[in-house]
Design an enzyme around this catalytic site. Structure first.
Site, PDB file in Angstrom:
ATOM      1  N   ASP A 104       0.733  -1.047  -0.042  1.00 19.51           N
ATOM      2  CA  ASP A 104       0.018   0.001   0.052  1.00 19.51           C
ATOM      3  C   ASP A 104       0.783   1.429  -0.019  1.00 19.51           C
ATOM      4  O   ASP A 104       0.508   2.350   0.714  1.00 19.51           O
ATOM      5  CB  ASP A 104      -0.939  -0.078   1.193  1.00 19.51           C
ATOM      6  CG  ASP A 104      -2.151   0.946   0.963  1.00 19.51           C
ATOM      7  OD1 ASP A 104      -2.527   1.213  -0.193  1.00 19.51           O
ATOM      8  OD2 ASP A 104      -2.591   1.436   1.800  1.00 19.51           O
ATOM      9  N   ILE A 156      -3.853   6.748   9.732  1.00 20.73           N
ATOM     10  CA  ILE A 156      -2.823   6.152   9.039  1.00 20.73           C
ATOM     11  C   ILE A 156      -3.154   6.226   7.463  1.00 20.73           C
ATOM     12  O   ILE A 156      -4.228   6.420   7.081  1.00 20.73           O
ATOM     13  CB  ILE A 156      -2.830   4.656   9.002  1.00 20.73           C
ATOM     14  CG1 ILE A 156      -2.371   4.354  10.377  1.00 20.73           C
ATOM     15  CG2 ILE A 156      -1.646   3.943   7.901  1.00 20.73           C
ATOM     16  CD1 ILE A 156      -2.156   2.836  10.741  1.00 20.73           C
ATOM     17  N   GLY A 212      -1.132   5.418   4.669  1.00 22.87           N
ATOM     18  CA  GLY A 212      -0.765   4.520   3.686  1.00 22.87           C
ATOM     19  C   GLY A 212       0.715   4.016   4.244  1.00 22.87           C
ATOM     20  O   GLY A 212       0.989   4.188   5.383  1.00 22.87           O
TER      21      GLY A 212
END
Length: 436
Positions: free
Chosen positions: A302, A337, A339
């Site tokens: 990711d 978050i 990534g």
């Protein structure tokens, strides 16, 4: 008389190495052909085809594995797949910089991932993100296997860092076509390989079959689906879960949600992505998922465009700002978050340390398993005869801080060496993308 220019070796034989075979590492030579870009069967090459190696490489006991495959990658080298450039040529040059940079980390194939965007953005970027096929040169580095579109048909309550004003709901297949573009979804030259969507939003579950009919993977993600809704999606053709645990209804003992698909009795159970960067998930959560469904775990990064850049505060695609602190990326002013900036080999290392998986099993989660998901069994993610000669040579060292650690020594793409860490790395410099 001046000497003749040296001819690159056609047949290369790797010896004194441990290769990934199933769930084990075994001592076995490997032959590759740079002309076809394929792996050869050594006995057949020598005795039947009467080929001899032009080059023999003694790997000194190192590990020889298939090239890594990352199916969820938002950008790298300062380049974001979701941000168009002024011209297609400029965007394509940014892609080439990403491809060369990824190769240095052991990734030879990937799915460039687009976050929730407008139809205008999709029309500009998706034509550049399809598989290049025979046009891809070894020296170009990693290759796209097709785009992964994450959104915009996702739950507004599970959007993560996706821009809420671009989210939408689909009623018919025509809604997907209007959003992504027909040429990107259908035909032999389509650019899209995977779509992440929430099956409970709109009438998306009834469109899963149409997505699958185009040889596009439907992945459940950014979803508030109940277990029953998620199960209905798999019955319609959903075969993947995007970053399990993240941006979805949490596990609850009376409603296990999407995670419950790993414990169902019906087969086949879906594949699922895991971000093993030490930030997105607790190691115990990863162990629980792996023990429940080991053959379905796909390691993903990711990763954002900030991967490889220094710590600091950076602009993101929706006008917000991201704070980079080591591998940790968060939205400025919050602890949300945003990534990952970890590389895939780092995720492999973490996964191996946290789960008691063998080295081969850990590598399979970033090679053989994603290849099966993508319908590329026997082509990618394997060292069997006839597979693409995409290879990574690894050292297995004992890091004084982290413990056992795999490090990338060499990378080969379609039978040609494109990176050698012991000889100063790649010869081709990485260019500066348009929106670094």
């Amino acid at each position: 008389m001046p000497g003749k220019a040296s001819t690159p070796p056609r047949i290369t034989k790797f010896t004194n190495c441990r290769i990934v075979k199933g769930t084990e590492l075994i001592e076995q030579d490997l032959w590759i052909d740079s002309l076809s870009g394929k792996i050869l069967r050594d006995q057949e090459a020598f005795y039947e085809l009467h080929l001899s190696p032009d080059e023999v490489i003694d790997l000194g006991g190192r590990i020889l594995a298939p090239g890594l495959i990352d199916i969820q990658l938002n950008g790298a080298q300062g380049f974001d797949f979701s941000v168009p450039c002024a011209t297609k040529e400029e965007y394509d040059e940014g892609l080439r910089a990403v491809n060369r940079g990824l190769a240095r980390t052991g990734v030879t194939s990937y799915l460039p991932t687009i976050v929730s965007s407008t139809p205008e953005v999709y029309s500009q970027v998706l034509p550049s993100l399809g598989p290049p096929g025979d046009k891809h040169r070894s020296e170009d580095g990693a290759e796209s296997l097709g785009a992964h579109i994450e959104g915009p048909f996702i739950s507004p309550g599970r959007n993560g860092c996706h821009k809420t004003e671009v989210l939408r709901a689909a009623t018919h297949w025509d809604d997907l076509v209007a959003c992504y573009g027909k040429e990107n979804l259908t035909g032999p030259t389509k650019s899209v390989k995977m779509i992440t969507a929430a099956p409970e939003v709109g009438n998306m579950v009834s469109n899963i079959g149409a997505v699958a009919a185009q040889d596009i993977i439907f992945s459940i993600g950014h979803s508030d689906a109940t277990y029953e809704q998620a199960l209905a999606a798999t019955k319609e053709g959903a075969t993947m879960i995007t970053h399990l645990f993240n941006a979805m209804r949490p596990f609850y003992h009376r409603n296990p949600g999407v995670f419950g698909l790993l414990g169902q009795n019906e087969r086949p159970r879906p594949y699922y992505g895991i971000i093993a960067d030490g930030i997105h998930l607790h190691p115990t959560s990863i162990r629980i998922a792996y023990n429940a469904h080991p053959e379905g775990l796909v390691l993903v990064t990711d990763a954002m465009k900030l991967c490889g850049l220094p710590d600091g505060v950076y602009e993101w695609t929706n006008g917000e700002r991201i704070v980079k602190t080591g591998a940790r990326l968060t939205l400025e002013g919050s602890d949300r978050i945003a990534g990952s900036s970890a590389t895939l080999i780092e995720c492999v290392n973490n996964f191996r340390r946290w789960t008691n998986a063998s080295t081969a099993e850990a590598l399979n989660s970033a090679t053989a398993v994603p290849a099966r998901l993508l319908g590329l069994k026997g082509v990618k993610g394997t060292l069997d005869k006839g597979a693409d000669a995409d290879l990574v040579v690894l050292d297995d060292v004992q890091d004084s801080y982290s413990g056992p650690t795999l490090t990338v020594v060499q990378v080969w793409k379609r039978g040609a060496k494109i990176y050698d860490n012991e000889k100063g790395g790649a010869e081709t410099p990485v260019g500066m993308p348009c929106h670094a």
